[in-house]
Scaffold this active site. Sequence first.
Site, PDB file in Angstrom:
ATOM      1  N   ASP A   1     -41.308  28.577 -43.439  1.00  0.00           N
ATOM      2  CA  ASP A   1     -41.530  28.406 -42.002  1.00  0.00           C
ATOM      3  C   ASP A   1     -41.101  26.991 -41.620  1.00  0.00           C
ATOM      4  O   ASP A   1     -41.743  26.014 -41.990  1.00  0.00           O
ATOM      5  CB  ASP A   1     -43.006  28.632 -41.675  1.00  0.00           C
ATOM      6  CG  ASP A   1     -43.287  28.712 -40.185  1.00  0.00           C
ATOM      7  OD1 ASP A   1     -42.589  28.021 -39.403  1.00  0.00           O
ATOM      8  OD2 ASP A   1     -44.209  29.448 -39.796  1.00  0.00           O
TER       9      ASP A   1
ATOM     10  N   SER B   1     -48.653  32.177 -34.019  1.00  0.00           N
ATOM     11  CA  SER B   1     -48.237  30.827 -33.698  1.00  0.00           C
ATOM     12  C   SER B   1     -49.201  30.181 -32.707  1.00  0.00           C
ATOM     13  O   SER B   1     -50.375  30.005 -33.008  1.00  0.00           O
ATOM     14  CB  SER B   1     -46.799  30.843 -33.195  1.00  0.00           C
ATOM     15  OG  SER B   1     -46.213  29.585 -33.312  1.00  0.00           O
TER      16      SER B   1
ATOM     17  N   HIS C   1     -40.553  31.481 -39.668  1.00  0.00           N
ATOM     18  CA  HIS C   1     -41.635  31.522 -38.681  1.00  0.00           C
ATOM     19  C   HIS C   1     -41.708  32.886 -38.000  1.00  0.00           C
ATOM     20  O   HIS C   1     -42.785  33.460 -37.872  1.00  0.00           O
ATOM     21  CB  HIS C   1     -41.413  30.419 -37.644  1.00  0.00           C
ATOM     22  CG  HIS C   1     -42.545  30.242 -36.696  1.00  0.00           C
ATOM     23  ND1 HIS C   1     -43.808  29.858 -37.100  1.00  0.00           N
ATOM     24  CD2 HIS C   1     -42.614  30.392 -35.339  1.00  0.00           C
ATOM     25  CE1 HIS C   1     -44.606  29.780 -36.051  1.00  0.00           C
ATOM     26  NE2 HIS C   1     -43.914  30.099 -34.978  1.00  0.00           N
TER      27      HIS C   1
END
Length: 333
Positions: free
Chosen positions: A284, A154, A313
């Site tokens: 996601d 991320s 995610h």
Amino acid sequence: MSKISSQPAASAPDRGRRTVLLGGATAAASLPLAAMAVHTGAAQAAPHQPQSKGQQPMGTITTRDGVELYYKDWGPRTGQPIVFSHGWPLNADSWESQMLFLAAQGYRCIAHDRRGHGRSSQPWDGNDMDHYADDLAQLMDHLDLKHAVLLGFSTGGGEVARYIGRHGSKRVAKAGLISSVPPQMLQTPANPGGLPMKVFDDIRAASLADRSQFYLTLAGGPFYGFNRPGAKVSQGLINAWWAQGMQAGHKNTYDCIKAFSETDFSEDLKKFTIPTLIVHGDDDQIVPIDASGRAAAKLVKHATLLVYAGAPHGLTDTHKDRLNADLLAFIKG
């Protein structure tokens, strides 16, 4: 030229831009709550696995601008180093499933708490991608790491990209971008597939209004896909996510929203000259795959894109067994 390997995509529920990142942000995943006691005497006990003389399983360094960074160093010191960069607003503990697995395979696994997060100090300034990348470079220089594998989740994927963009890959053999934010999250004329600024303004507003509740809502909903019909909800994961987030500095996590959303990593990705694995879930809701994983795969030379059908995610936890196997195969390949 990118090689794309994906499973057949499951038909995902409609997710408009506002709901895709509902109060959302980028982050990583799991932490036994006992790990929050790292500064207690119990945390200073001898590690279970033998350490080389003079080596410690955790430590700190002080950056050139006076920020103390905490890091953990697991596995045999003779193993190939794997360096992990975590997501917002978490810390190194979010990588523990991958670190435990890979250290058991003989790799040296190193993860730091980004400035302002976890057990690192909380500077008022410098909460931006250039500083994050420079901090990572100083850690790698301090440990004199060579032939390392850089893995970023991320926001951490942005940190890895900016590190290579600013510092090159002389210490790096391979890289992995997992549910990562590059090339850019924010919608701009040059990036029409990104998310509107209002999405990130809403995140800032929610953080200021009630950061603690916002973190619980985010972890309990879109981050792990717990808001999807039939999802098996883990209260432990929600609690762990919240605990890590609340350990981070309020100002630091607030500033980091701008860093992970507005930074354009396109030129950084074009500088990648090493084998790169890109892993992204096609459900996601935090960092939509089309503007991130698929777009990044078009910019990175020697990239392989793995699409996890139906994955959220936070796939470092929800799909940890598959991810661990894919990471091991990539690192060994």
